[in-house]
Enzyme design. Structure first.
Site, mmCIF file in Angstrom:
data_model
loop_
_atom_site.group_PDB
_atom_site.id
_atom_site.type_symbol
_atom_site.label_atom_id
_atom_site.label_comp_id
_atom_site.label_asym_id
_atom_site.label_seq_id
_atom_site.Cartn_x
_atom_site.Cartn_y
_atom_site.Cartn_z
ATOM 1 N N ASN A 76 -11.939 -34.770 27.180
ATOM 2 C CA ASN A 76 -12.088 -36.069 27.231
ATOM 3 C C ASN A 76 -11.840 -36.885 28.263
ATOM 4 O O ASN A 76 -10.568 -37.052 28.709
ATOM 5 C CB ASN A 76 -11.533 -36.180 25.440
ATOM 6 C CG ASN A 76 -11.387 -37.692 25.588
ATOM 7 O OD1 ASN A 76 -12.761 -38.464 25.360
ATOM 8 N ND2 ASN A 76 -10.967 -38.204 24.284
ATOM 9 N N HIS A 96 -7.074 -37.741 8.632
ATOM 10 C CA HIS A 96 -6.206 -38.252 9.440
ATOM 11 C C HIS A 96 -6.100 -40.151 8.568
ATOM 12 O O HIS A 96 -7.887 -40.486 8.129
ATOM 13 C CB HIS A 96 -6.707 -39.407 10.608
ATOM 14 C CG HIS A 96 -6.573 -38.082 11.950
ATOM 15 N ND1 HIS A 96 -6.797 -38.815 13.272
ATOM 16 C CD2 HIS A 96 -6.553 -36.509 11.904
ATOM 17 C CE1 HIS A 96 -6.543 -37.870 14.162
ATOM 18 N NE2 HIS A 96 -6.376 -36.934 12.942
ATOM 19 N N GLU A 132 4.138 -32.939 15.380
ATOM 20 C CA GLU A 132 3.510 -32.766 15.910
ATOM 21 C C GLU A 132 3.775 -33.247 17.176
ATOM 22 O O GLU A 132 4.174 -34.800 17.582
ATOM 23 C CB GLU A 132 1.514 -32.543 15.333
ATOM 24 C CG GLU A 132 0.779 -33.002 16.503
ATOM 25 C CD GLU A 132 -0.485 -33.454 16.597
ATOM 26 O OE1 GLU A 132 -0.866 -32.990 15.758
ATOM 27 O OE2 GLU A 132 -1.218 -33.687 17.369
ATOM 28 N N HIS A 172 -6.573 -28.205 17.463
ATOM 29 C CA HIS A 172 -7.155 -29.573 17.176
ATOM 30 C C HIS A 172 -8.482 -29.455 16.777
ATOM 31 O O HIS A 172 -9.452 -28.364 16.616
ATOM 32 C CB HIS A 172 -7.010 -29.610 18.406
ATOM 33 C CG HIS A 172 -7.168 -31.210 19.526
ATOM 34 N ND1 HIS A 172 -7.218 -30.676 20.805
ATOM 35 C CD2 HIS A 172 -6.500 -32.338 18.842
ATOM 36 C CE1 HIS A 172 -7.538 -32.149 20.500
ATOM 37 N NE2 HIS A 172 -7.242 -33.278 19.581
ATOM 38 N N ASP A 201 -13.543 -36.052 19.394
ATOM 39 C CA ASP A 201 -13.920 -35.247 20.976
ATOM 40 C C ASP A 201 -14.479 -34.086 21.394
ATOM 41 O O ASP A 201 -14.492 -33.200 22.181
ATOM 42 C CB ASP A 201 -12.761 -35.736 22.424
ATOM 43 C CG ASP A 201 -11.499 -35.741 21.808
ATOM 44 O OD1 ASP A 201 -11.011 -35.948 20.684
ATOM 45 O OD2 ASP A 201 -10.907 -34.857 22.219
ATOM 46 N N TRP A 234 0.313 -40.760 27.106
ATOM 47 C CA TRP A 234 0.389 -41.430 26.110
ATOM 48 C C TRP A 234 0.176 -40.389 25.304
ATOM 49 O O TRP A 234 -0.337 -39.598 25.114
ATOM 50 C CB TRP A 234 -0.941 -41.649 26.529
ATOM 51 C CG TRP A 234 -2.171 -42.111 25.849
ATOM 52 C CD1 TRP A 234 -2.066 -43.358 24.963
ATOM 53 C CD2 TRP A 234 -3.309 -41.759 25.241
ATOM 54 N NE1 TRP A 234 -2.728 -43.556 24.061
ATOM 55 C CE2 TRP A 234 -3.428 -42.362 23.904
ATOM 56 C CE3 TRP A 234 -3.696 -40.102 25.249
ATOM 57 C CZ2 TRP A 234 -4.514 -42.438 23.230
ATOM 58 C CZ3 TRP A 234 -4.478 -39.882 23.974
ATOM 59 C CH2 TRP A 234 -5.606 -41.125 23.578
HETATM 60 O O1 EZ4 Z 1 -4.937 -38.052 21.208
HETATM 61 O O2 EZ4 Z 1 -8.414 -35.522 21.268
HETATM 62 O O3 EZ4 Z 1 -4.288 -34.457 17.293
HETATM 63 N N1 EZ4 Z 1 -4.527 -35.507 17.459
HETATM 64 C C1 EZ4 Z 1 -4.416 -36.202 18.898
HETATM 65 C C2 EZ4 Z 1 -6.190 -36.308 19.526
HETATM 66 C C3 EZ4 Z 1 -5.990 -36.330 20.994
HETATM 67 C C4 EZ4 Z 1 -7.266 -36.729 21.687
HETATM 68 C C5 EZ4 Z 1 -7.434 -36.808 22.884
HETATM 69 O O4 EZ4 Z 1 -8.749 -36.616 23.929
HETATM 70 O O5 EZ4 Z 1 -4.083 -36.223 19.556
HETATM 71 O O6 EZ4 Z 1 -5.931 -38.018 19.113
HETATM 72 CO CO CO Z 2 -1.868 -34.766 18.438
#
Ligand code: EZ4
Ligand code: CO
Length: 406
Positions: free
Chosen positions: A40, A125, A239, A315, A319, A406
């Site tokens: 990403n 989410h 997390e 994950h 993306d 971030w």
């Molecule tokens: O911010 O995949 O748990 N999921 C995450 C994602 C990440 C993005 C970054 O490209 O933290 O939303």
């Molecule tokens: Co995350």
């Protein structure tokens, strides 16, 4: 019959709603394998790594030699690891596993050792600009059958924040042609999160599995405070409490709280996870197949984790392309220490480009029975959605404008 050689390998960059990089490997008798190579905000770096440096090494090779190809691309580069390299290697690896399974006439999970489970638990989410909106979002997912839900909400005093959509549309973090900027205040966040989970437990009771992502922003001590303050709400996991650079930070967090911890979506190899797993500092490892070297390397991480009772929680944000999801579900069907899979549904028009053999139903995902990993790309459709530059946001401290994680 086994194929003898790879005759073509091409890189496809497309943007059906968001950017994806795909590697397509073709054998001499026309079998195609698909691999995801999406990183990403840095997509073209991986596309170039593949096109300019790996494709010439693939042409003429025996596609059945997956392990040897992996070793050649990893050890043979001399320069080790790194997200661009490991994402590019992952794409090759997924494509070769896809080809091998197609030749075997079997769904990928059969080649890995067959099924350990019928279906894969996923978490969805739920996001809202405030607690009330997040409660509504959780209720909505619950109605769709989700048993595990990640909850994020806006923090009073902060205008825009990770995980929360401003537009009412599905959340997509890479939202700018140039990076947008968010403002951050750790103290306001630490005050707010326990209130969110208090409200969620009051509303939904004890049974629902709740998760939260702190997105790498806290010091070890702040992370310990957050973990403790969330203990009454019994999270499934908390997390990325601290930045991933210092795994030893988790020692302090771990001794201070029993809230389960998950980390690793930015990891790209077993070497990033080793200490966390070996010292049992985490409960779930979040490394993804696409950024951690593909099936061949990722399953080494998962096997290592199994020894230490660490389960997987791959994950699965938007993306990561459907190809990564397809692979993760096949691996998940086999893997004894599978824990949970993140699931953020891709938005239209992605289904014009990616054909997927997996499905979601009432809180679980199911991989299909088609030979291979079950996801393919329609190249003609993809050509209608050219690459569009997009960046992840920047984060700056609200009180003085200095850059933050971030
Ligand atoms: O911010 O995949 O748990 N999921 C995450 C994602 C990440 C993005 C970054 O490209 O933290 O939303
Ligand atoms: Co995350």
């Amino acid at each position: 019959m086994s194929p003898t050689k790879i005759v073509d390998a091409r890189v496809l960059v497309c943007s059906p709603g968001r950017n994806f990089v795909t590697l397509i490997v073709q054998t001499d008798d026309g079998v195609m394998g698909y691999g995801d190579a999406t990183l990403n905000g840095r997509e073209l770096a991986v596309a170039s790594y593949l096109r300019d440096h790996l494709v010439p090494l693939l042409i003429g090779r025996d596609p059945s030699r997956i392990e040897d190809t992996w070793q050649m691309l990893f050890r043979g580069a001399y320069w080790r690891r790194g997200p661009v390299t490991m994402t590019a290697i992952a794409a090759v690896d997924m494509a070769l596993w896809d080809i091998k399974a197609k030749y075997a006439g079997m769904p990928l999970y059969q080649l890995l050792g067959g099924r350990s489970r019928d279906r894969m638990l996923v978490y969805g989410h739920a996001t809202g600009r405030d607690v009330a909106e997040t409660i509504d979002a959780v209720a909505n997912l619950k109605e769709q059958g989700y048993e595990a839900i990640r909850a994020q909400s806006g923090v009073p005093g902060l205008e825009k924040i990770y995980g929360v959509s401003q537009s009412g549309k599905a959340y997509e973090p890479a939202d700018g042609d140039l990076p947008t900027t968010e403002a951050w205040d750790t103290a306001a966040y630490l005050r707010h999160v326990p209130q969110l989970f208090e409200a969620l437990r009051v509303k939904f009771g004890d049974e629902l599995q709740l998760l939260h992502d702190a997105h790498h922003r806290l010091s070890p001590n702040e992370a310990a405070q957050l973990g403790r303050s969330l203990e009454p709400y019994r999270l499934f996991w908390l997390e990325d409490v601290t930045p991933a650079d210092n795994p030893e930070s988790l020692r302090r967090v771990r001794t201070q709280t029993v809230t389960p911890l998950a980390i690793g979506e930015v990891f790209h190899s077993l070497f990033d996870c080793k200490l966390l797993i070996q010292e049992q500092l985490i409960d779930y490892i979040r490394a993804s197949l696409v950024h951690a070297g593909g099936i061949t390397h990722w399953r080494r991480i998962a096997d290592f984790a199994a020894i230490y009772q660490v389960r997987t929680g791959c994950h699965g944000a938007t993306d990561l392309s459907p190809i990564t999801m397809g692979c993760a579900l096949h691996v998940g069907a086999w893997l004894p220490n599978f824990g949970i899979q993140e699931y953020m549904p891709h938005q239209a028009p992605i289904e014009d480009v990616f054909e997927c053999d997996y499905r979601f139903e009432r809180g679980y995902m199911y991989c299909g029975e088609a030979p291979g990993h079950g996801v393919s790309v329609n190249e003609e459709a993809a050509s209608k959605f050219p690459y569009k530059r997009a960046y992840l946001p920047l984060n700056r401290l609200k009180h003085d404008g200095s850059l933050w994680d971030w």
